[in-house]
Scaffold this motif. Structure first.
Motif, PDB file in Angstrom:
ATOM      1  N   MET A  15       0.851  -1.205   0.000  1.00 36.48           N
ATOM      2  CA  MET A  15       0.000   0.000   0.000  1.00 36.48           C
ATOM      3  C   MET A  15       0.884   1.251   0.000  1.00 36.48           C
ATOM      4  SD  MET A  15      -3.346   0.603   0.266  1.00 36.48           S
ATOM      5  CE  MET A  15      -4.577   1.698   0.947  1.00 36.48           C
TER       6      MET A  15
ATOM      7  N   THR B  12       2.982  10.143  -3.662  1.00 35.64           N
ATOM      8  CA  THR B  12       3.104   9.002  -2.748  1.00 35.64           C
ATOM      9  C   THR B  12       4.596   8.731  -2.532  1.00 35.64           C
ATOM     10  OG1 THR B  12       3.251   7.271  -4.432  1.00 35.64           O
ATOM     11  CG2 THR B  12       1.032   7.985  -3.803  1.00 35.64           C
TER      12      THR B  12
ATOM     13  N   ILE C 284      -1.982   9.435  -5.922  1.00 41.20           N
ATOM     14  CA  ILE C 284      -3.330   9.122  -5.423  1.00 41.20           C
ATOM     15  C   ILE C 284      -4.276  10.238  -5.858  1.00 41.20           C
ATOM     16  CG2 ILE C 284      -4.755   8.931  -3.340  1.00 41.20           C
ATOM     17  CD1 ILE C 284      -2.369   7.503  -2.002  1.00 41.20           C
TER      18      ILE C 284
ATOM     19  N   GLU D  73      -5.454   0.907  -9.049  1.00 37.82           N
ATOM     20  CA  GLU D  73      -6.502   0.273  -8.241  1.00 37.82           C
ATOM     21  C   GLU D  73      -7.307   1.319  -7.469  1.00 37.82           C
ATOM     22  OE1 GLU D  73      -5.204  -2.068  -4.866  1.00 37.82           O
ATOM     23  OE2 GLU D  73      -3.285  -1.032  -4.819  1.00 37.82           O
TER      24      GLU D  73
ATOM     25  N   LEU E 216      -8.605   2.583  -4.070  1.00 44.98           N
ATOM     26  CA  LEU E 216      -8.048   2.436  -2.713  1.00 44.98           C
ATOM     27  C   LEU E 216      -9.117   2.529  -1.634  1.00 44.98           C
ATOM     28  CD1 LEU E 216      -4.861   4.695  -3.020  1.00 44.98           C
ATOM     29  CD2 LEU E 216      -4.950   2.194  -3.116  1.00 44.98           C
ATOM     30  N   SER E 217     -10.095   3.386  -1.866  1.00 38.58           N
ATOM     31  CA  SER E 217     -11.138   3.616  -0.861  1.00 38.58           C
ATOM     32  C   SER E 217     -12.304   4.299  -1.563  1.00 38.58           C
ATOM     33  CB  SER E 217     -10.600   4.521   0.251  1.00 38.58           C
ATOM     34  OG  SER E 217     -10.276   5.791  -0.298  1.00 38.58           O
TER      35      SER E 217
ATOM     36  N   GLU F 206     -10.814   7.467  -3.206  1.00 41.43           N
ATOM     37  CA  GLU F 206      -9.453   7.518  -3.741  1.00 41.43           C
ATOM     38  C   GLU F 206      -9.087   6.353  -4.648  1.00 41.43           C
ATOM     39  OE1 GLU F 206      -7.302  10.368  -0.506  1.00 41.43           O
ATOM     40  OE2 GLU F 206      -7.092   8.207  -0.173  1.00 41.43           O
TER      41      GLU F 206
ATOM     42  N   LEU G 173      -5.526   4.793  -6.922  1.00 43.18           N
ATOM     43  CA  LEU G 173      -4.085   4.865  -7.163  1.00 43.18           C
ATOM     44  C   LEU G 173      -3.860   4.840  -8.673  1.00 43.18           C
ATOM     45  CD1 LEU G 173      -1.281   4.728  -5.679  1.00 43.18           C
ATOM     46  CD2 LEU G 173      -1.370   2.250  -6.056  1.00 43.18           C
TER      47      LEU G 173
END
Ligand code: TMP
Ligand code: ASP
Length: 235
Positions: free
Chosen positions: A1, A19, A26, A73, A75-76, A79, A81
């Motif tokens: 992560m 990042t 992000i 991907e 992330l939440s 968010e 990536l």
């Protein structure tokens, strides 16, 4: 992560974070809706999550079809990536049905179906209000290498084929959409930014109801309700 670091850039609808990996960023999708170069603006709780989710789904579909994007991907809720890219200040718009600026600019009737998809290029420049440009402008102004521009147009038409079919299976018409491109860390050209109801026009195939950001632009109804209807059908 990956670990989130400083803000690289804050736009109208997103915040871009660095990042701990120099090749990865992000994207944080904000709850802000804007239109007409930010003249109209509102905070709509939940919009960011809807756009992040819809965008992630679409990037995954494109990936399966072999179309390169910056998406890595989700992330939440808010968010994703992505690969860091050198963005070209060109917006590539593909239109299947006349709506929006092409109606004002060229006198098409809204809803008129085009004989073949129309590709248009815009210079991404807020001060100039993103003017329409042609290939020669892109070349003269060095907005993107010309061989990349050809790839971008080709990719945009492929995306159109994929997404038009995909949405049509969910009873939605893909009227038009906007893509942005950049040079990815491996040197290749890929789609960047987002592909969401902020950057597409989507109409219910049966009722003609507009489900995209035009709801907000022209006060046609609750924006979030439209976005939720889209998400429900495509997930
Ligand atoms: P237009 O008809 O206003 O030129 O818009 C064409 C498509 O591009 C439409 O799907 C909405 C999208 N779009 C953006 O993503 N960002 C913008 O700033 C504008 C004006 C349009
Ligand atoms: N994206 C632009 C803005 O936020 C214009 C638009 O989508 O209508 O101001």
């Amino acid at each position: 992560m990956p670990e989130k670091r400083d803000i690289l850039y804050e736009g109208k609808a997103k915040i871009v974070y660095l990042t701990d990996d120099p090749d990865k960023l992000i994207l944080h999708f904000k709850d802000t809706a804007t239109a007409f170069d930010g003249v109209k603006r509102a905070e709509l709780k939940g919009k960011g999550a809807l756009n992040n989710t819809i965008s992630s789904l679409i990037f995954e579909i494109l990936h399966k079809k072999g179309i390169k994007t910056h998406f890595i991907e989700k992330l939440s809720n808010n968010e994703m990536l992505v690969w860091r890219a050198e963005r070209f200040p060109v917006e590539v718009v593909v239109r299947n049905i006349a709506a929006g600026s092409v109606v004002k600019r060229l006198g098409f009737k809204e809803g008129e179906v085009f004989r073949k998809p129309l590709v248009e290029l815009f210079y991404k420049n807020d001060e100039l209000h993103d003017p329409l440009v042609c290939e020669e402008h892109v070349e003269l102004m060095n907005l993107a290498p010309i061989e990349f521009l050809h790839q971008m147009k080709e990719t945009a038409l492929k995306v159109n084929d994929v997404l038009r079919e995909f949405f049509s299976q969910q009873g939605i018409k893909l009227v038009d959409f906007k893509l942005e491109f950049g040079r990815l860390p491996d040197g290749s050209v890929g789609i960047v930014d987002e592909i969401s109801p902020d950057s597409m026009r989507l109409w219910d195939a049966k009722t003609g109801e507009k489900l995209d950001k035009d709801r907000f632009r022209f006060d046609l109804g609750d924006l979030l309700e439209g976005y939720r209807k889209i998400l429900k059908r495509i997930s």
